[in-house]
Design a protein around this motif. Structure first.
Motif, PDB file in Angstrom:
ATOM      1  N   VAL A  91     -10.117  -3.824   2.112  1.00  0.00           N
ATOM      2  CA  VAL A  91      -9.439  -3.859   0.818  1.00  0.00           C
ATOM      3  C   VAL A  91      -9.259  -5.325   0.428  1.00  0.00           C
ATOM      4  O   VAL A  91      -9.477  -6.222   1.239  1.00  0.00           O
ATOM      5  CB  VAL A  91      -8.069  -3.139   0.862  1.00  0.00           C
ATOM      6  N   ASP A  95      -5.718  -4.741  -4.377  1.00  0.00           N
ATOM      7  CA  ASP A  95      -5.308  -3.363  -4.099  1.00  0.00           C
ATOM      8  C   ASP A  95      -3.814  -3.265  -3.778  1.00  0.00           C
ATOM      9  O   ASP A  95      -3.298  -2.167  -3.592  1.00  0.00           O
ATOM     10  CB  ASP A  95      -6.109  -2.801  -2.915  1.00  0.00           C
ATOM     11  N   PHE A  96      -3.136  -4.389  -3.692  1.00  0.00           N
ATOM     12  CA  PHE A  96      -1.716  -4.444  -3.358  1.00  0.00           C
ATOM     13  C   PHE A  96      -0.895  -4.717  -4.618  1.00  0.00           C
ATOM     14  O   PHE A  96      -1.387  -5.312  -5.570  1.00  0.00           O
ATOM     15  CB  PHE A  96      -1.432  -5.581  -2.357  1.00  0.00           C
ATOM     16  N   CYS A  98       2.073  -6.945  -6.085  1.00  0.00           N
ATOM     17  CA  CYS A  98       2.631  -8.253  -5.730  1.00  0.00           C
ATOM     18  C   CYS A  98       3.993  -8.442  -6.378  1.00  0.00           C
ATOM     19  O   CYS A  98       4.154  -8.260  -7.580  1.00  0.00           O
ATOM     20  CB  CYS A  98       1.676  -9.362  -6.188  1.00  0.00           C
ATOM     21  N   ARG A 112       2.444  -5.479  -1.278  1.00  0.00           N
ATOM     22  CA  ARG A 112       2.760  -4.165  -0.720  1.00  0.00           C
ATOM     23  C   ARG A 112       1.698  -3.147  -1.115  1.00  0.00           C
ATOM     24  O   ARG A 112       1.193  -3.169  -2.227  1.00  0.00           O
ATOM     25  CB  ARG A 112       4.111  -3.672  -1.244  1.00  0.00           C
ATOM     26  N   LYS A 113       1.408  -2.232  -0.166  1.00  0.00           N
ATOM     27  CA  LYS A 113       0.434  -1.175  -0.428  1.00  0.00           C
ATOM     28  C   LYS A 113       0.856   0.074   0.326  1.00  0.00           C
ATOM     29  O   LYS A 113       1.201   0.014   1.501  1.00  0.00           O
ATOM     30  CB  LYS A 113      -0.972  -1.608   0.022  1.00  0.00           C
ATOM     31  N   ASP A 114       0.827   1.219  -0.364  1.00  0.00           N
ATOM     32  CA  ASP A 114       1.088   2.492   0.304  1.00  0.00           C
ATOM     33  C   ASP A 114      -0.095   2.824   1.195  1.00  0.00           C
ATOM     34  O   ASP A 114      -1.243   2.495   0.885  1.00  0.00           O
ATOM     35  CB  ASP A 114       1.285   3.611  -0.724  1.00  0.00           C
ATOM     36  N   CYS A 115       0.173   3.488   2.287  1.00  0.00           N
ATOM     37  CA  CYS A 115      -0.888   3.850   3.229  1.00  0.00           C
ATOM     38  C   CYS A 115      -1.737   4.990   2.654  1.00  0.00           C
ATOM     39  O   CYS A 115      -1.187   6.026   2.261  1.00  0.00           O
ATOM     40  CB  CYS A 115      -0.297   4.269   4.569  1.00  0.00           C
ATOM     41  N   ASP A 122       4.834   1.545   0.972  1.00  0.00           N
ATOM     42  CA  ASP A 122       4.797   0.176   1.490  1.00  0.00           C
ATOM     43  C   ASP A 122       4.418   0.146   2.971  1.00  0.00           C
ATOM     44  O   ASP A 122       4.973  -0.618   3.752  1.00  0.00           O
ATOM     45  CB  ASP A 122       6.140  -0.534   1.276  1.00  0.00           C
ATOM     46  N   CYS A 149      -0.744  -0.215   9.428  1.00  0.00           N
ATOM     47  CA  CYS A 149       0.303   0.505   8.704  1.00  0.00           C
ATOM     48  C   CYS A 149       1.563   0.550   9.573  1.00  0.00           C
ATOM     49  O   CYS A 149       1.481   0.749  10.785  1.00  0.00           O
ATOM     50  CB  CYS A 149      -0.166   1.918   8.376  1.00  0.00           C
ATOM     51  N   VAL A 158      -7.938  -6.954   5.137  1.00  0.00           N
ATOM     52  CA  VAL A 158      -7.600  -7.421   3.804  1.00  0.00           C
ATOM     53  C   VAL A 158      -8.356  -8.716   3.542  1.00  0.00           C
ATOM     54  O   VAL A 158      -8.204  -9.684   4.294  1.00  0.00           O
ATOM     55  CB  VAL A 158      -6.081  -7.657   3.654  1.00  0.00           C
TER      56      VAL A 158
END
Length: 167
Positions: A91, A95-96, A98, A112-115, A122, A149, A158
């Motif tokens: 990714v 994709d996060f 900010c 932050r990114k959801d799994c 987050d 995660c 990333v």
């Protein structure tokens, strides 16, 4: 939902996911001729012809094919299977989400990114400091960092580039 071990439409037709429309049509005709009981004079799985027709109709329609590819990708991610050949899903920071917090004269960015697998909110969190301290050159002018995660065993690679303004 389709079971993960069931053959994909691409596997049914014997083509790569990057196959052109002409390649899909040719493969469909060959598979149909080789599988159809009327043509082969032998019995075969009852639903193979139906499966081939379904695969062909989806893969020959651009919109249906995109939706199918997206659904396959989502199933693989939720199951923990990896979509890239080297073992980790890749990714970018795009994709996060900010968030930037100001601390005195400095500001700190948190990404932050959801799994995508366990859907933990987050599940993946990075800060500017993480990127600066732990990122490694990717050999293509950018950097990468590997992150797990916080709620499950999924790991992501990333990729990012250094902010030009700071140099």
């Amino acid at each position: 939902m389709e079971h993960l071990t069931k053959k994909s439409y691409y596997e049914l037709l014997g083509v790569e996911p990057s196959a052109t429309l002409a390649e899909i049509k040719k493969a469909y005709k060959e598979r149909l001729l080789n599988s159809h009981p009327d043509k082969t004079q032998r019995t075969t799985r009852d639903n193979i012809v139906v499966e081939l027709k379904t695969a062909y109709s989806v893969l020959c329609n651009d919109e249906a094919r995109r939706e199918y590819d997206d659904e396959v990708q989502r199933r693989f991610q939720k199951s923990g299977l990896i979509s890239s050949g080297e073992g980790l899903d890749v990714v970018t920071l795009d994709d996060f989400v900010c968030d930037v917090e100001a601390e005195g004269e400095d500001s700190i960015a948190t990404f932050r990114k959801d799994c995508p697998r366990c859907t933990a909110q987050d599940g993946f969190v990075l800060t500017d400091n993480d990127l600066e301290d732990n990122g490694t050159p990717d050999g293509m002018g950018g950097y990468e960092i590997i992150l797990q995660c916080s709620a499950c065993s999924l790991w992501l690679k990333v990729q990012y580039y250094e902010d030009e303004e700071e140099e």
